[in-house]
Design an enzyme around this catalytic site. Structure first.
Site, PDB file in Angstrom:
ATOM      1  N   PRO A   1     104.559 -21.429 133.422  1.00  0.00           N
ATOM      2  CA  PRO A   1     104.236 -22.709 134.081  1.00  0.00           C
ATOM      3  C   PRO A   1     104.096 -22.649 135.604  1.00  0.00           C
ATOM      4  O   PRO A   1     104.871 -23.240 136.346  1.00  0.00           O
ATOM      5  CB  PRO A   1     105.416 -23.596 133.667  1.00  0.00           C
ATOM      6  CG  PRO A   1     106.561 -22.648 133.532  1.00  0.00           C
ATOM      7  CD  PRO A   1     105.974 -21.381 132.969  1.00  0.00           C
ATOM      8  N   CYS A   2     103.048 -21.961 136.055  1.00  0.00           N
ATOM      9  CA  CYS A   2     102.804 -21.897 137.492  1.00  0.00           C
ATOM     10  C   CYS A   2     102.411 -23.266 138.049  1.00  0.00           C
ATOM     11  O   CYS A   2     102.478 -23.495 139.266  1.00  0.00           O
ATOM     12  CB  CYS A   2     101.735 -20.856 137.806  1.00  0.00           C
ATOM     13  SG  CYS A   2     100.166 -21.076 136.946  1.00  0.00           S
TER      14      CYS A   2
END
Length: 281
Positions: free
Chosen positions: A246-247
């Site tokens: 989850p950048c």
């Protein structure tokens, strides 16, 4: 930047220049430290703080990158690549490739010739995606506009791998992240190719709770590289698995969302969607 920071930066820059010029001789820590007039202990700490990796790792990255060019562009043998890189033999080259590239030098040279990759396209909450997997786990996921282009980009990673359009159990499990039921990301198998530093950053991203946001500086602090925010940002930008890693949960220290490889509008939608999922919990 204060005076001491400027001095430290210049020392690190001098050390990097020296390493780039002499990496084929595989200089040790003591040799490089002498070049910048520091003790090995203080140089090791200073270089790691500024570069995000140790001097030894930096030399390893340069060595592997140089060997990759020899193998790919010149079609050299593994022995020649090891010799020209200054390594003691093909065994040492093999160990470095496994550690840094996640594959053997032979596999790199062959473009993933013995690797089998399943891929498929799917509709997600945030648009169409391409998802790909090996026997070890998900190796690629990206949002796409054109299927043909997306497949072409995937094949550039391992041009000689065997590709099959097939939805397997690994992909089905991974796609559950787009459901409204909370899915533990650490339960999804990933097969990632990256440097140890990149893997460390991606691991830190996996620990960000759904609905929460952190800054680049926080990620740098969490991996104990407080002065490596820029290197952290680069590693985040190279995330090969959209949403699963989850950048999109990383923002600027000002509170601005910042950039996103697959579009700022999509990033904003993801943040809002996850916030809604966790509201009231």
């Amino acid at each position: 930047m204060n005076t001491q920071d400027s001095i430290n930066y210049n020392r690190v820059a001098q050390a990097i220049a020296y390493i780039k010029t002499n990496f084929k001789q595989q200089p040790d820590l003591e040799e490089i430290a002498r070049e910048v007039h520091l003790s090995p202990f203080h140089f090791q700490r200073l270089f790691t703080q500024w570069a995000g990796v140790s001097p030894k790792k930096f030399i390893q990255y340069l060595s592997v990158d140089y060997a990759k060019n020899i193998l790919k562009d010149r079609g050299a043998t593994l022995f020649d690549a090891a010799y020209e890189t200054g390594l003691s033999g093909t065994g040492r080259l093999h160990d470095l490739f496994i550690h840094i590239e996640g594959m053997t030098p032979g596999e790199y040279k062959n473009g993933g010739e013995e690797l089998s990759i399943n891929y498929s396209f799917a509709d997600s909450t945030f648009g169409k995606i391409i998802i790909a997997s090996t026997s070890k786990g998900i190796c690629h996921m990206a949002f796409v506009e054109e299927e043909a282009l997306a497949l072409s980009q995937l094949k550039e990673i391992f041009p000689n791998a065997a590709y099959q359009q097939f939805v397997d159990a690994l992909q089905i499990s991974a796609l559950q992240v787009f459901s409204k039921e909370e899915v533990s990301l650490d339960k999804i198998k990933l097969h990632l190719k990256g440097t140890p530093f990149q893997l460390k950053v991606w691991e830190a991203l996996l620990k960000i709770p759904t609905g929460k946001l952190v800054t680049y500086a926080t990620i740098a602090e969490n991996i104990e590289h407080q002065k490596a925010s820029r290197a952290v940002g680069t590693a985040i930008g190279n995330n090969p698995v959209a949403f699963l890693i989850p950048c999109h949960r990383v923002i600027q220290s000002t509170g601005a969302f910042g950039g996103y490889h697959w579009g700022l509008t999509r990033k904003s939608a993801m943040i809002a969607w996850e916030a809604a999922q966790t509201a009231g919990k």
